[in-house]
Structures are given as C-alpha cells and as structure tokens.
Write a protein that holds these residues in place. Structure first.
Motif, PDB file in Angstrom:
ATOM      1  N   ILE A  85      41.549  44.100  45.759  1.00 29.46           N
ATOM      2  CA  ILE A  85      41.421  44.954  46.992  1.00 29.46           C
ATOM      3  C   ILE A  85      42.322  46.275  46.106  1.00 29.46           C
ATOM      4  CG2 ILE A  85      42.211  46.634  49.202  1.00 29.46           C
ATOM      5  CD1 ILE A  85      41.115  44.687  50.235  1.00 29.46           C
ATOM      6  N   LEU A  86      43.264  46.186  45.798  1.00 33.99           N
ATOM      7  CA  LEU A  86      44.469  46.812  44.735  1.00 33.99           C
ATOM      8  C   LEU A  86      44.155  47.028  43.939  1.00 33.99           C
ATOM      9  CD1 LEU A  86      47.388  47.530  43.692  1.00 33.99           C
ATOM     10  CD2 LEU A  86      47.779  44.992  43.252  1.00 33.99           C
ATOM     11  N   VAL A  87      43.401  46.235  42.769  1.00 28.25           N
ATOM     12  CA  VAL A  87      42.864  46.292  41.445  1.00 28.25           C
ATOM     13  C   VAL A  87      41.695  47.576  41.789  1.00 28.25           C
ATOM     14  CG1 VAL A  87      41.641  45.567  39.096  1.00 28.25           C
ATOM     15  CG2 VAL A  87      43.756  44.148  40.447  1.00 28.25           C
ATOM     16  N   ALA A  88      41.174  47.505  42.027  1.00 27.47           N
ATOM     17  CA  ALA A  88      39.639  47.978  42.536  1.00 27.47           C
ATOM     18  C   ALA A  88      40.607  49.897  43.199  1.00 27.47           C
ATOM     19  CB  ALA A  88      39.345  48.281  43.596  1.00 27.47           C
ATOM     20  N   VAL A  89      41.651  49.895  43.778  1.00 25.68           N
ATOM     21  CA  VAL A  89      42.061  51.056  44.363  1.00 25.68           C
ATOM     22  C   VAL A  89      42.470  51.525  42.648  1.00 25.68           C
ATOM     23  CG1 VAL A  89      43.833  52.243  44.921  1.00 25.68           C
ATOM     24  CG2 VAL A  89      42.453  51.178  46.190  1.00 25.68           C
ATOM     25  N   LEU A  90      43.057  50.815  42.111  1.00 24.68           N
ATOM     26  CA  LEU A  90      43.830  50.710  40.559  1.00 24.68           C
ATOM     27  C   LEU A  90      42.763  51.054  39.239  1.00 24.68           C
ATOM     28  CD1 LEU A  90      46.837  48.128  39.642  1.00 24.68           C
ATOM     29  CD2 LEU A  90      46.903  50.499  40.770  1.00 24.68           C
ATOM     30  N   ALA A  91      41.491  50.511  39.793  1.00 25.11           N
ATOM     31  CA  ALA A  91      40.512  50.731  38.663  1.00 25.11           C
ATOM     32  C   ALA A  91      39.680  52.467  39.414  1.00 25.11           C
ATOM     33  CB  ALA A  91      39.293  50.092  39.002  1.00 25.11           C
ATOM     34  N   ASP A  92      39.809  53.069  40.226  1.00 28.80           N
ATOM     35  CA  ASP A  92      38.775  54.037  40.826  1.00 28.80           C
ATOM     36  C   ASP A  92      40.012  54.992  40.656  1.00 28.80           C
ATOM     37  OD1 ASP A  92      36.568  52.124  41.107  1.00 28.80           O
ATOM     38  OD2 ASP A  92      36.294  52.786  43.557  1.00 28.80           O
ATOM     39  N   LYS A  99      39.612  49.240  32.219  1.00 33.71           N
ATOM     40  CA  LYS A  99      40.383  48.748  31.428  1.00 33.71           C
ATOM     41  C   LYS A  99      41.187  48.126  32.792  1.00 33.71           C
ATOM     42  CE  LYS A  99      42.536  53.272  28.961  1.00 33.71           C
ATOM     43  NZ  LYS A  99      43.294  53.602  29.626  1.00 33.71           N
ATOM     44  N   ALA A 100      40.600  47.893  33.963  1.00 35.42           N
ATOM     45  CA  ALA A 100      41.327  46.887  34.604  1.00 35.42           C
ATOM     46  C   ALA A 100      40.345  45.470  34.550  1.00 35.42           C
ATOM     47  CB  ALA A 100      40.764  47.341  36.232  1.00 35.42           C
ATOM     48  N   ALA A 101      39.311  45.535  34.467  1.00 31.46           N
ATOM     49  CA  ALA A 101      38.906  44.410  33.734  1.00 31.46           C
ATOM     50  C   ALA A 101      38.978  43.609  32.577  1.00 31.46           C
ATOM     51  CB  ALA A 101      37.149  43.716  33.428  1.00 31.46           C
ATOM     52  N   LEU A 102      39.559  44.672  31.767  1.00 35.45           N
ATOM     53  CA  LEU A 102      40.694  43.740  30.147  1.00 35.45           C
ATOM     54  C   LEU A 102      41.937  43.349  30.947  1.00 35.45           C
ATOM     55  CD1 LEU A 102      39.697  43.270  26.896  1.00 35.45           C
ATOM     56  CD2 LEU A 102      40.936  45.943  27.387  1.00 35.45           C
ATOM     57  N   ILE A 103      42.631  44.257  31.362  1.00 31.89           N
ATOM     58  CA  ILE A 103      44.018  43.215  31.584  1.00 31.89           C
ATOM     59  C   ILE A 103      44.118  42.944  32.664  1.00 31.89           C
ATOM     60  CG2 ILE A 103      46.048  44.166  32.778  1.00 31.89           C
ATOM     61  CD1 ILE A 103      45.099  47.258  31.664  1.00 31.89           C
ATOM     62  N   SER A 104      42.714  43.017  33.624  1.00 30.05           N
ATOM     63  CA  SER A 104      42.884  41.086  34.027  1.00 30.05           C
ATOM     64  C   SER A 104      42.717  40.070  33.822  1.00 30.05           C
ATOM     65  CB  SER A 104      42.087  41.459  35.224  1.00 30.05           C
ATOM     66  OG  SER A 104      41.759  42.429  36.197  1.00 30.05           O
ATOM     67  N   GLY A 105      40.943  40.318  32.652  1.00 28.20           N
ATOM     68  CA  GLY A 105      40.632  39.239  31.613  1.00 28.20           C
ATOM     69  C   GLY A 105      42.280  39.018  30.694  1.00 28.20           C
ATOM     70  N   CYS A 106      43.005  39.473  30.266  1.00 29.53           N
ATOM     71  CA  CYS A 106      44.247  38.884  29.534  1.00 29.53           C
ATOM     72  C   CYS A 106      45.054  37.733  30.616  1.00 29.53           C
ATOM     73  CB  CYS A 106      44.755  40.216  29.097  1.00 29.53           C
ATOM     74  SG  CYS A 106      43.863  40.672  27.618  1.00 29.53           S
ATOM     75  N   ILE A 107      45.738  39.160  31.643  1.00 33.86           N
ATOM     76  CA  ILE A 107      46.297  38.430  32.613  1.00 33.86           C
ATOM     77  C   ILE A 107      45.424  36.956  33.096  1.00 33.86           C
ATOM     78  CG2 ILE A 107      47.197  38.355  35.191  1.00 33.86           C
ATOM     79  CD1 ILE A 107      47.352  41.312  34.589  1.00 33.86           C
ATOM     80  N   PHE A 158      45.535  36.375  40.948  1.00 40.90           N
ATOM     81  CA  PHE A 158      45.365  37.920  40.264  1.00 40.90           C
ATOM     82  C   PHE A 158      43.771  38.097  38.529  1.00 40.90           C
ATOM     83  CE2 PHE A 158      45.931  41.917  37.772  1.00 40.90           C
ATOM     84  CZ  PHE A 158      46.807  42.843  38.746  1.00 40.90           C
ATOM     85  N   GLY A 159      43.972  37.631  38.203  1.00 35.37           N
ATOM     86  CA  GLY A 159      43.450  38.167  36.500  1.00 35.37           C
ATOM     87  C   GLY A 159      41.948  37.347  37.451  1.00 35.37           C
ATOM     88  N   SER A 160      41.558  36.484  37.958  1.00 33.99           N
ATOM     89  CA  SER A 160      40.428  36.535  38.728  1.00 33.99           C
ATOM     90  C   SER A 160      40.084  37.274  39.359  1.00 33.99           C
ATOM     91  CB  SER A 160      40.133  35.152  39.519  1.00 33.99           C
ATOM     92  OG  SER A 160      39.159  34.412  39.588  1.00 33.99           O
ATOM     93  N   GLY A 161      41.190  37.524  40.298  1.00 36.24           N
ATOM     94  CA  GLY A 161      40.425  39.022  41.439  1.00 36.24           C
ATOM     95  C   GLY A 161      40.617  40.031  40.614  1.00 36.24           C
ATOM     96  N   GLY A 162      41.138  40.704  39.813  1.00 35.36           N
ATOM     97  CA  GLY A 162      40.829  41.718  38.774  1.00 35.36           C
ATOM     98  C   GLY A 162      39.523  41.824  38.509  1.00 35.36           C
ATOM     99  N   ILE A 163      39.044  40.890  37.804  1.00 38.85           N
ATOM    100  CA  ILE A 163      37.706  40.305  37.259  1.00 38.85           C
ATOM    101  C   ILE A 163      36.466  40.872  38.046  1.00 38.85           C
ATOM    102  CG2 ILE A 163      36.231  39.204  36.408  1.00 38.85           C
ATOM    103  CD1 ILE A 163      37.593  39.879  34.106  1.00 38.85           C
TER     104      ILE A 163
END
Length: 591
Positions: A85-92, A99-107, A158-163
């Motif tokens: 939910i947090l990552v989706a809000v940041l992404a939208d 960028k959200a997917a790329l940052i999440s993959g790195c984390i 966090f990274g997996s959730g962001g992906i």
C-alpha cells in the motif's frame, strides 16, 4: 503529413523514458510486458523458496520454537504484503511505477545480500544444536545477530512488497484499455504473470530449496541474491520500451478520505433529487487535463453528500448568497465520490479473500514440518526436500495456464460472451471453494500420517532423526488442490481490482490482493496463538500446535477448523458477490 491520422498512435496519459508522449508502435505492448514477466519470474525465483523453507531456517539455524518460527514467517510475509500500500501510494503520487519497482528491486537485493553474509559467517549466528530434541537447550538468536537477521528479513519484505505493488500495474500500463486490440492482451498478461510466477517458483522450489538444505543457507541466499540482481538488470534494460504512467501529484487515498470527511461534515444536508445538481468541474474547461469523469451511481448514496454545493452568506468576504470557495475537505467532485464508492464496494470482496491466505500460510509452515517427519526418498536414493512439495501444483499450473488462456478462455468466451470467459467474481469463488477442500484434505492426510506414527510407536520420536515410514507424496494432494485455487482466485482478484478501479486508483486497487494476503498472514499468527491458548487445558501437549514435536500435536483438528472457516467464508462471499454491481464504464478520458 496528416496529423489526425497520427493521433491513434499516441497513448494518452503515458510517456516514454524521456517524458515524450508514448507511441503505440514503439512503446509498450506484449514486447515490453515480456521483460516485466521475466523480471517477476526472477524475483519469484529469489523469494518463493524462502516463503516455504524459511521456517526451517528459523527453527534449525536461528533456534526459534516451531510455533514462534511459524509466526516469524507469517509476520515477515504479512509485512511484505501490507507494505504494498505504501509503495503504491508513492508510485501513483510521486515517483511513478517504474522507479518504484526499480528501487524496490535494489532494496530486495540488499536484504538478500545481508542475509547471505549472516548465513556465511558462523559468528553472526547462534551455535548449532538440535532444536527438535526436547532435551536440548538451544540458544535462540539474540542481540546484534538478531538485529542483522531482522534488518535483512524486513529489507527483503519491503523490496518484495514494492515489486508486487508496482510491477503488475506497470505491466498493465503497457496496454491501452480503450483499444480493443490490446484489451485481450492485458487479460492474457495477467494469466502470463501467474505463469511467470510458476516458472520462477519451479526453479526456486527445486534448485534453491535443494541448495539451502544440502549446500547451506549461505549458498541458498547467495543464489537468491544473484537471481534478484539479474531480474533488476533485465527490468532496467527495458526502459526505452516502456510506456510510463504520468504521476498525478495527489494521493488517491487522500481524495477518498476527503470524501468521507466531507460527507460526515454535511451529514445533515438533504440530497438533491437530481444528481446533476451535485458538484463536478466543467468537462469542457478541464478538457486539457487528464481527469476522468464517472457517471453517478445509486449505491452508497450517503457519500453523495460530499458533492452537495452549499451557499453560505457573508463568509470570508463573500456576498450574500454567493457560493463559498470549495475546500477539498468539504466539497468533492462527483467523480471523486464515485471513486470512493467503487473502493467501498470492493471491501466485502477483499475481506472474503483473507481466509484463503490464512490457509496458504499453513501450507508454508506446518505442512513443511509435516514433510520433515515423512519419508522423502525417491527411487531409493534421491531425497526430496519437504519445502519442494509445492513444485507439484506449480508444475501442473505451468501446463494448465497456457491451456486455460489459449483454449479454455476463448471457448468459454464464445459460450458466455464475456471477454475473460467467466466473470472475475466467479473465478474468485471457485478458488475459495477449492481452498476449503484443500484444508479438509490436509486434515485427512494428517490423520493418516499420525496413524502411521501411532502404529509404529513413533509418536514421541524425534522426527528429523527418525522419519515415519510414509511417503511425503501423500501431502501433494493438499498442495495440488490449493495450487488450482491459486490460479482461479489470485489472478481473478488482480484482474478484478485492476479492471474495476478507475484510472487514479489502479496501483492502489491491485494492492487489495496483497493487503488481503498480508492480513491473512497476520491473522495466521493470531489464530495459532488463540488455538494454542484455547486448547492448552484440554490437551497433554499444552495446545493443538504447542511444542516442536509435530507427531504429538493435533494439527489435523486445526486443518479441519480452517476448512470449516473457509466454507463459512465462501457462503459470506457468495452473498456479497451476487449483490456486487460492476462499475459502469467511464466515458473517454478527456485530454
């Protein structure tokens, strides 16, 4: 050059990596989506083995008790899903889905690398012992070592959730919902997404689980890190091909909250008879923007009060009878109200899928521990890791998904006239019924397993040291049935939430799936503790699920309890699904 002829090649609301309007022939489509599917496959390769075998790491290496280890795993999984939910809000709102997917993959890669380091160096782990031996005194991980463990685990979460929050919606962004030629491709993309998960999961459940159990957890975490690194590189390499959704700059969640606040503040006002009197910005004046206009719906009429226009004389210097300047916390657009209604209408469907993840959590924890006690040899020599059991339904899904997508769906489409063969809600319901059957079968299999233990006087035996003379393949039935349930419910949910949500809420709506899974994992922790507390005084073992010796527990009763809960949950779902009204298709987005 005919400018009008070029317009259909432009993709409204989406740009390329340089910020220019995306072109259909150059950006997006199945070619770009393929890179995202490969990325998701590598991500699942890196993490699925952990979701089913991390319980072994917690109990065997970090020396948690069985119930505590199961709770640690479900807390980790739940946190991963709730963070979507947090990552989706940041992404939208701010950074965009790419960028959200790329940052999440790195984390996620950093978390796996940290776990690899801890698993490699013995001074960062508790001293070895046999945690299943009830006479042994094993030192549980603590202090600095525990900090390293949980930092690595929750960076991974966090990274997996962001992906999960950004990659599926970024993949759906590669298709134009208003183009009939691409609509069916988007539906096919969601089916292929499950196929990518299964292919990546097959590699994870075979190669990575075997490495974890036979070569060591440092090698297992290391291979997961490599898989994640490859996935990030492939994802980033596709940047010139992607259609990138333009960020809105405002949070859709805040807008929904504004609707409720405004409706409560104006709860004493009377609704106008004509919905046309409700507030909406002028469509012609906003033609240059990318606002979406939704028609008025007759459900949840109490929210319509948020769009009532008020006249308040002599306020803030206004003349008598003049309308006060609209505040977003007191006056909302009609479309904004309809968005809130859509999300509210999805809530009962969302709640009815929580129990299914609760069942899944048991297959990732207690069923793995069942497999540890059973004979896992094949052909007299090869040993199957218990955590690799889900490979059976995964292998089946790899075969059946292409058949379902290319043969069964077109056939059903001809019979029903529905673009996806059967409706999303029908697909979800089939999965919910199968999950109840899976838990009932799991209970029967546990009765059989304990019957073998009882007949061989092995109820008090140490399971790891002395496996029961019963094949581990007996557990494949519960995994197989639940695997089919996965194909129906989880993919159906992704399609349902994405297709029903308005444009502004695409990422957040698909997070309904991950959020329901998060609550399912958290609820698993709660129900395990409740069941142990409620049965503590009626069992000699101190509760149905107490202790580390699963041969002396009452796991079969727990499975039957979950089967009954799942059946009752399906009946509740049936009630709400039959009353759900699919959203009216919005007119074309202006601009």
């Amino acid at each position: 050059m005919d400018i009008e002829a070029m317009k259909p090649e432009l993709v409204e609301g989406k740009v390329d990596w340089k910020g220019r309007t995306a072109l259909k022939y150059k950006h997006g489509g199945m070619r770009a989506a393929l890179l995202l599917l490969v990325t998701f496959g590598f991500e699942n390769t890196a993490t699925l083995a952990l979701s089913v075998n991390l319980i072994t790491y917690f109990t065997g290496v970090m020396h948690f008790k069985l119930a505590d280890g199961a709770n640690q795993l479900t807390n980790f999984m739940g946190t991963s899903y709730i963070l979507t939910i947090l990552v989706a809000v940041l992404a939208d709102t701010y950074i965009g889905r790419f960028k959200a997917a790329l940052i999440s993959g790195c984390i996620e890669f950093l978390g796996l690398a940290l776990l690899t380091v801890q698993a490699h160096y013995s001074n960062l782990r508790p001293p070895p012992c046999n945690p299943v031996d009830e006479m042994a005194h094993c030192e549980k991980v603590k202090g600095q070592d525990a900090a390293i463990l949980f930092i690595g685990i929750y960076l991974l979460a966090f990274g997996s959730g962001g992906i999960k929050a950004s990659l599926p919606t970024h993949g759906a962004d590669q298709f134009d919902e208003k183009d009939p030629r691409e609509t069916w491709q988007m539906s096919s993309f969601f089916n292929c997404l499950l196929l990518a998960i299964c292919v990546g999961g097959a590699a994870s459940l075979t190669l990575l689980v075997w490495v974890q159990d036979n070569k060591g957890w440092d090698w297992g975490f290391g291979l997961s890190s490599i898989a994640m690194f490859i996935g990030v590189i492939i994802f980033a390499a596709g940047l010139p091909l992607y259609r990138i959704q333009v960020t809105r700059g405002t949070s859709a969640i805040i807008e929904i909250i504004q609707v409720y606040v405004a409706a409560i503040r104006k709860r004493n006002l009377r609704l106008p008879r004509d919905p046309m009197e409700l507030y909406e910005v002028d469509k012609l004046e906003e033609a240059a923007s990318e606002l979406e206009f939704l028609p008025h719906g007759n459900t949840f009429r109490f929210l319509d009060k948020a769009a009532i226009l008020e006249t308040r004389p002599e306020q803030d210097g206004t003349r008598p009878g003049e309308r006060a300047p609209p505040s977003p916390w007191r006056l909302c657009r009609l479309t904004q109200v309809e968005n809130a209604k859509i999300i509210l209408g999805m809530v009962p469907i969302f709640c009815c899928t929580i129990i299914m993840t609760l069942c899944l959590a048991q297959l990732q924890t207690f069923s793995v521990q069942q497999g540890v006690t059973m004979d896992a040899t094949v052909a007299g020599s090869f040993t199957i890791p218990p955590a690799s059991l889900p490979i059976l339904p995964v292998a089946f899904l790899i075969v059946i998904i292409p058949v379902y997508d290319r043969i069964l769906v077109p056939l059903a489409r001809k019979l029903t006239g529905h673009p996806t063969g059967i409706t999303h809600l029908q697909r979800i319901g089939v999965g919910l019924v199968l999950s109840s059957i899976s838990m009932a079968v799991a209970g029967l299999m546990e009765i059989k397993r304990k019957g073998v233990a009882r007949s061989h006087n092995m109820l008090a035996a140490i399971p790891v040291a002395q496996p029961l003379p019963i094949s581990i393949f007996w557990l494949s039935f519960q995994y197989f049935i639940f695997g089919i349930a996965d194909m129906f419910t989880y993919v159906g949910l992704l399609e349902f939430f994405y297709s029903e949500a308005p444009k502004a809420l695409k990422s957040i709506s698909t997070c309904f799936l991950w959020s329901s899974m998060a609550l399912g994992y958290f609820f698993s922790t709660v129900i395990v503790n409740i069941v142990n507390s409620a049965t503590k005084g009626i069992t000699r073992s101190g509760g149905w699920l107490a202790g580390n010796n699963i041969n002396r527990n009452h796991l079969n009763l727990f499975y039957f309890l979950l089967s009954i809960l799942s059946l009752l949950n399906f009946l509740v779902y049936l009630f709400f699904a039959r009353r759900y009204k699919y959203r009216a298709q919005a007119p074309a987005i202006l601009g």
